[in-house]
Design a protein around this motif. Sequence first.
Motif, short mmCIF file in Angstrom:
data_model
loop_
_atom_site.label_atom_id
_atom_site.label_comp_id
_atom_site.label_asym_id
_atom_site.label_seq_id
_atom_site.Cartn_x
_atom_site.Cartn_y
_atom_site.Cartn_z
N SER A 470 0.86 -1.19 0.00
CA SER A 470 0.00 0.00 0.00
C SER A 470 0.88 1.22 0.00
CB SER A 470 -0.88 -0.08 1.26
OG SER A 470 -1.73 1.01 1.32
N PHE A 471 0.66 2.10 -0.97
CA PHE A 471 1.52 3.29 -1.10
C PHE A 471 0.69 4.56 -0.96
CE2 PHE A 471 3.40 -0.16 -3.49
CZ PHE A 471 4.72 -0.15 -3.04
N ARG A 472 1.17 5.44 -0.11
CA ARG A 472 0.49 6.74 0.01
C ARG A 472 0.63 7.50 -1.30
NH1 ARG A 472 2.18 11.91 1.20
NH2 ARG A 472 4.24 11.06 1.65
N VAL A 473 -0.47 7.96 -1.84
CA VAL A 473 -0.45 8.82 -3.03
C VAL A 473 -0.46 10.26 -2.53
CG1 VAL A 473 -1.60 9.42 -5.18
CG2 VAL A 473 -1.75 7.08 -4.28
N PRO A 474 0.65 10.95 -2.65
CA PRO A 474 0.74 12.28 -2.02
C PRO A 474 -0.33 13.23 -2.57
CG PRO A 474 2.91 11.53 -2.75
CD PRO A 474 1.90 10.59 -3.35
N SER A 475 -0.95 13.98 -1.66
CA SER A 475 -2.03 14.87 -2.09
C SER A 475 -1.51 15.99 -2.98
CB SER A 475 -2.73 15.46 -0.87
OG SER A 475 -1.82 16.25 -0.14
N TRP A 476 -0.21 16.27 -2.93
CA TRP A 476 0.33 17.35 -3.77
C TRP A 476 0.50 16.90 -5.22
CZ3 TRP A 476 4.52 15.12 -5.70
CH2 TRP A 476 5.28 14.25 -4.89
N CYS A 477 0.40 15.63 -5.47
CA CYS A 477 0.66 15.13 -6.83
C CYS A 477 -0.62 15.17 -7.65
CB CYS A 477 1.22 13.71 -6.78
SG CYS A 477 1.66 13.11 -8.41
N ARG A 478 -0.57 15.89 -8.79
CA ARG A 478 -1.78 16.06 -9.62
C ARG A 478 -1.97 14.88 -10.58
NH1 ARG A 478 -3.15 18.54 -5.95
NH2 ARG A 478 -1.73 20.17 -5.32
N THR A 479 -0.89 14.20 -10.93
CA THR A 479 -0.98 13.13 -11.94
C THR A 479 -0.24 11.87 -11.46
OG1 THR A 479 1.00 14.05 -12.95
CG2 THR A 479 -1.13 14.73 -13.88
N PRO A 480 -0.69 11.31 -10.37
CA PRO A 480 0.01 10.12 -9.89
C PRO A 480 -0.19 8.96 -10.85
CG PRO A 480 -2.03 10.45 -8.67
CD PRO A 480 -1.87 11.66 -9.54
N ARG A 481 0.83 8.16 -11.00
CA ARG A 481 0.77 7.01 -11.89
C ARG A 481 1.62 5.91 -11.27
NH1 ARG A 481 2.93 5.21 -16.67
NH2 ARG A 481 4.63 6.74 -16.62
N ILE A 482 1.10 4.71 -11.30
CA ILE A 482 1.85 3.59 -10.73
C ILE A 482 1.84 2.45 -11.73
CG2 ILE A 482 1.95 1.90 -8.85
CD1 ILE A 482 0.64 3.90 -7.01
N THR A 483 3.01 1.88 -11.92
CA THR A 483 3.08 0.69 -12.77
C THR A 483 3.65 -0.48 -11.96
OG1 THR A 483 5.31 1.11 -13.57
CG2 THR A 483 3.52 2.09 -14.83
N VAL A 484 3.18 -1.66 -12.29
CA VAL A 484 3.79 -2.87 -11.74
C VAL A 484 4.29 -3.68 -12.92
CG1 VAL A 484 3.42 -5.01 -10.46
CG2 VAL A 484 2.29 -2.90 -9.73
N ILE A 494 -8.07 1.27 -7.14
CA ILE A 494 -7.36 0.62 -6.02
C ILE A 494 -7.01 1.58 -4.90
CG2 ILE A 494 -6.40 -1.22 -7.46
CD1 ILE A 494 -3.72 0.37 -7.37
N THR A 495 -7.34 2.87 -5.08
CA THR A 495 -6.94 3.84 -4.06
C THR A 495 -8.05 3.99 -3.02
OG1 THR A 495 -5.60 5.02 -5.67
CG2 THR A 495 -6.13 6.20 -3.63
N GLU A 496 -7.66 3.83 -1.78
CA GLU A 496 -8.61 3.96 -0.68
C GLU A 496 -8.00 4.89 0.35
OE1 GLU A 496 -10.83 0.58 1.72
OE2 GLU A 496 -10.05 -0.14 -0.19
N HIS A 497 -8.74 5.88 0.75
CA HIS A 497 -8.24 6.84 1.73
C HIS A 497 -6.83 7.32 1.38
CE1 HIS A 497 -11.76 6.09 4.06
NE2 HIS A 497 -11.46 4.82 4.23
N GLY A 498 -6.61 7.54 0.09
CA GLY A 498 -5.34 8.11 -0.32
C GLY A 498 -4.20 7.13 -0.45
N TYR A 499 -4.46 5.86 -0.26
CA TYR A 499 -3.40 4.85 -0.41
C TYR A 499 -3.74 3.93 -1.57
CZ TYR A 499 -0.84 6.09 3.80
OH TYR A 499 -0.07 6.75 4.71
N ALA A 500 -2.79 3.74 -2.46
CA ALA A 500 -2.97 2.79 -3.55
C ALA A 500 -2.65 1.40 -3.01
CB ALA A 500 -2.05 3.13 -4.72
N GLN A 501 -3.66 0.56 -3.02
CA GLN A 501 -3.51 -0.76 -2.39
C GLN A 501 -3.33 -1.80 -3.49
OE1 GLN A 501 -4.42 -0.90 1.14
NE2 GLN A 501 -6.06 0.59 1.41
N ILE A 502 -2.14 -2.36 -3.57
CA ILE A 502 -1.87 -3.33 -4.64
C ILE A 502 -1.79 -4.71 -4.00
CG2 ILE A 502 -0.48 -3.79 -6.68
CD1 ILE A 502 0.82 -1.05 -6.27
N ASN A 503 -2.85 -5.45 -4.25
CA ASN A 503 -2.98 -6.76 -3.62
C ASN A 503 -2.76 -7.83 -4.70
OD1 ASN A 503 -3.69 -9.07 -2.31
ND2 ASN A 503 -5.80 -8.44 -1.87
N ARG A 504 -1.74 -8.62 -4.55
CA ARG A 504 -1.51 -9.68 -5.53
C ARG A 504 -0.49 -10.67 -4.97
NH1 ARG A 504 0.99 -7.30 -10.81
NH2 ARG A 504 -0.61 -5.70 -10.55
#
Lengths: 633, 633
Positions: A470-484, A494-504
């Motif tokens: 689970s990674f905090r997506v900073p509120s200051w970031c306008r274009t967050p992007r995550i790749t696996v 997958i983002t809940e309460h500001g955290y990108a939750q990558i379950n696998r």
Amino acid sequence: MKVRLHDQFWQPKVRQTVQETIPYQWKALNDEIEGAEPSHAIENLRITAGEKTGAFYGMVFQDSDVAKWIEAAAYSLRHSPDPGLEGVIDAVVDLMKRAQQPDGYLNTYFTVAAPEQRWHDFAFGHELYCAGHLMEAAVAYFEATQKRTFLDMMCRYADYIDRVIGPDPDKMRVYCGHEEIELALVKLYRITNELRYLNLSRYFVEERGKQPSFLKEDPGFGAPSKDRWFELDYHQAHDPVREQHTAEGHAVRAMYLYSAMADLAKACGDETLTEALRKLWHHVTSKRMYITGGLGSQGHGERFTIDYDLPNDTAYTETCASIGLVMWAFRMLQLETDSRYGDVMERVLYNGMLSGMSLDGTRYFYVNPLEVHPAVTQYRHDMQHVKTERVPWFGCACCPPNLARILTSLDTYFFTQNGTTVMMHLYASNESTFDVQGKRLILHTDTRYPWDGEIRVGLELDEAVSCTLSFRVPSWCRTPRITVNGETLDLSAITEHGYAQINRQWMNQDEILLHFAMAAERIESNPKVHENAGKVALQYGPLVYCLEQADNGPDLTDICLPVNAEFEAGYRDDILGGIVVLSGQGLRSDPSWKDELYRPVIREDRSVSVLAVPYAYWGNREPGEMTVWIRSK
Amino acid sequence: MKVRLHDQFWQPKVRQTVQETIPYQWKALNDEIEGAEPSHAIENLRITAGEKTGAFYGMVFQDSDVAKWIEAAAYSLRHSPDPGLEGVIDAVVDLMKRAQQPDGYLNTYFTVAAPEQRWHDFAFGHELYCAGHLMEAAVAYFEATQKRTFLDMMCRYADYIDRVIGPDPDKMRVYCGHEEIELALVKLYRITNELRYLNLSRYFVEERGKQPSFLKEDPGFGAPSKDRWFELDYHQAHDPVREQHTAEGHAVRAMYLYSAMADLAKACGDETLTEALRKLWHHVTSKRMYITGGLGSQGHGERFTIDYDLPNDTAYTETCASIGLVMWAFRMLQLETDSRYGDVMERVLYNGMLSGMSLDGTRYFYVNPLEVHPAVTQYRHDMQHVKTERVPWFGCACCPPNLARILTSLDTYFFTQNGTTVMMHLYASNESTFDVQGKRLILHTDTRYPWDGEIRVGLELDEAVSCTLSFRVPSWCRTPRITVNGETLDLSAITEHGYAQINRQWMNQDEILLHFAMAAERIESNPKVHENAGKVALQYGPLVYCLEQADNGPDLTDICLPVNAEFEAGYRDDILGGIVVLSGQGLRSDPSWKDELYRPVIREDRSVSVLAVPYAYWGNREPGEMTVWIRSK
């Protein structure tokens, strides 16, 4: 969980704290720093132990400086073993042991200077506060070395306190004006499993604020309480803690109380405390927090004032209050995963806390103003609490060792783990090892954060692991992007309460890329913050920026940023040891001003280059003006 | 010279002062105002006279409140005869006579409360200060009634002071921490022609600031002088007066000193004093004066701080300092005709002085801030000197009677005459009679000033008179025009130092029209005034305007005036008893703000109507925010 920082930003500061600051502060505690205000803290212990003659010197809470120093040194031993330092601590612990009284009491001021006053001044005596810091130090030293001496001493002290203070009819029904022992007792409980310590902490927190207040009868309370800024709310004792929905009083006291409440909420599973803390969190962060994460708008009482009152030049914003906010935020994250907490923790770490220390780690701010005009600040009676340059030490030296202990334990603030969920709250290059249901998970994080928002997290696994990262997506970031492994995730899904939750099911050498693009951004204040009307602050990623006279000349208030001015971020290794600066064009008033105070408006602004540096770095060059909030039009 | 005001602006205020304020203040001095802080000033006199028992109560300078009240009442008797009031004054004078000591000394505090301390505390005892005010009152009462009792009493007092204080070896070589007696002695000299009084004044002024300073040894100086804002410069005693080129210290003290220096410069023809005053004038008005004419940037020490430090919300800007500036300005005009002095005199009269009194004349400001946010102002420790509403009286009640005495003597500030030159400094409808080389010259002035800049001056002559009529051309007027009998004058040819000098043989019924067009104008501050960066003040003629919450809603700092916004001036008889208001369009931040402190800049300002009222009128409706300086872009 084991975290090893090896990043470009924090690790040099941690190393500096270990190599420079801790030895320097040890000298300070021994009064060996030329030109610094004396500490006398070690000497007080020697006098208390009967090994020196002389009078106590310093604040009533001078012992806490030693305690925080030991705590900082203990944290450093975890990642930077140093037998010499350990020997120094052992010697201090031995000295303390000789200074500890037969009943377990340990306090140099009340033993040497005012023995008849023991347990008399709960409002301002700081006895339980000092005890709390000693307990925190003892727990930290035990965790670092497994040596029990100090821990046993502090259990004796806690046992003694538990015998004389509490709700039973034969005990004093009191609590300390300055919270601290509450959170320390939870730590002592966690390491010893002794439920009495948890109960004593709970007693302290739940007794607090009950009316009529014993503090009104407390001999120490009398004099200052005639001053309305030192009334019950100064001590967060105006209401029972669950009924406090606004942050009031002395800012450091408040942060330590809320931290203890969070500890108790977790240890006792007490949702009523969590609910109270959510309200307090919302209040602090939406009404009374500086953009730097600083807290405390008024020097008199070192305290909160009223909603939206956030003066920049007379701010108090004590370094210790910032540290307290980091502590509280991290404890909230242990209660619930929500980026509101992680974002603020990051904000204060990179700004209002870090500003408390010079780049070389040997000079400190107690007060962290957001605007300084040296001539005015030094002259004005209402700004005497503000220093325009960091100083080597303070008569009231709570902040320097507090900084040392948070920096040497910074690694513990990066992650939390809850079963099969590993949450990453802060970003810096590190190598971290987790145990997920018996399987080893190693995360290799690489980033130039906070100068760049690209973060690579590589997994090292002995075997496949099913878990949530689970990674905090900073509120200051306008274009967050995550790749696996090169595949872009749907963050909205997958983002809940500001955290990108990558379950696998994760495989060895899986690679996660967090693209948290940073850009120079203008931030404005709620219009109810009168001080910041018409002004903007510059942010870049987690960093708040400021203008300094060194880069922009004097009269910084004269600078105005036109609405369409572009600010470019660029790394400059020639400034302040290497930082990202923000540069652009601004306006200054026309140069036709003569020796006159007022004139009809002439609009002939001229364009000037403007360069902003991270707020935390200000005051490390020639002394001069500084401002965070910049006029805009 | 005899001036009779009959204008719409000042005369009602003068009448109100005569009919309401003076009787009201008499009650206050007798502790008959419910809800007001007690004065006890008359009771102190009775106790001193041995006619009542009891303890002294009040400030050490409580006597000066009685003195200033008598002075005000005496001025009022000149234009508003009142046998009843005269009887009251006679009774007070008789009471004072009974309270006066056999040696001539008259001071209730040092006679009743601290007899052993007489002439011991020159720094803060205010003995000579009180003596000065009594002397001013005695001169005024003699001038109004030709009754000598009070004047003789004060000559006895002055003679006594002259016997014990002075440069001779057998006398105390001292002066008063608070200047006042210096200018009073010049008045006493003028009325008695007793040169000793002039010499004593000159001694006080010239002794001042010589080093080493006797004040350093003065018992009263000790305690406060450890506080650096109460050092020698607080008393203008840091340098000999001719070497003081910057205005320092307690603002009222400074104004009274400079006034005395001007009196001495004139009485003694001492150009060295005039030259020192020119430098001081330039310094005050180009570095340390609020746009309202207010003086004193800091509450602590009620004093000047450093150049360009002019905070609006923590300003001190004491009403008495404004009055002092009027006094000094008028004295400068007696030394040299220059509109720099007249312009400032007008500025302070219409703004920073007049704001000290409520519209109904019964409530007062001691401190005249330029920006008030009631919740903040009332809460903040550094704003405790600022009241957000006028109050009926003060424990330290220097300001109310000071206002009364300047209003009842306002007629004396309009003209000066130097041989065959008659200078008009202020504008209001009045009828004034001059003696020009034995010929009678009557000027009939009619105007709606300050609501309108059209001024008609009609001459009434028994025979033709050759003389110069000199009119101040206000610096705020962009298009001044003057006609004589319909013929437009070439102002550039006849204007000297800001005064249009019309020299001719005047005939009966000649008519001069002064067209000093008024318009709403934006004023900006020198960029070195950090507090006002990016802001403008609105002026209309001599009036400085402000925004009040009553007209514009809360959060006044949110209002911004676009650069192209037109402001219209218009008379409104439904507001504040009839005033010219300035109205136009401004911007406020968009209404999308939620419960958040900071956010990336969104530019969606909305247009709002903005209405400004004269600063002097603020605080006469429901309590609320006020600001003089308004954001602009």
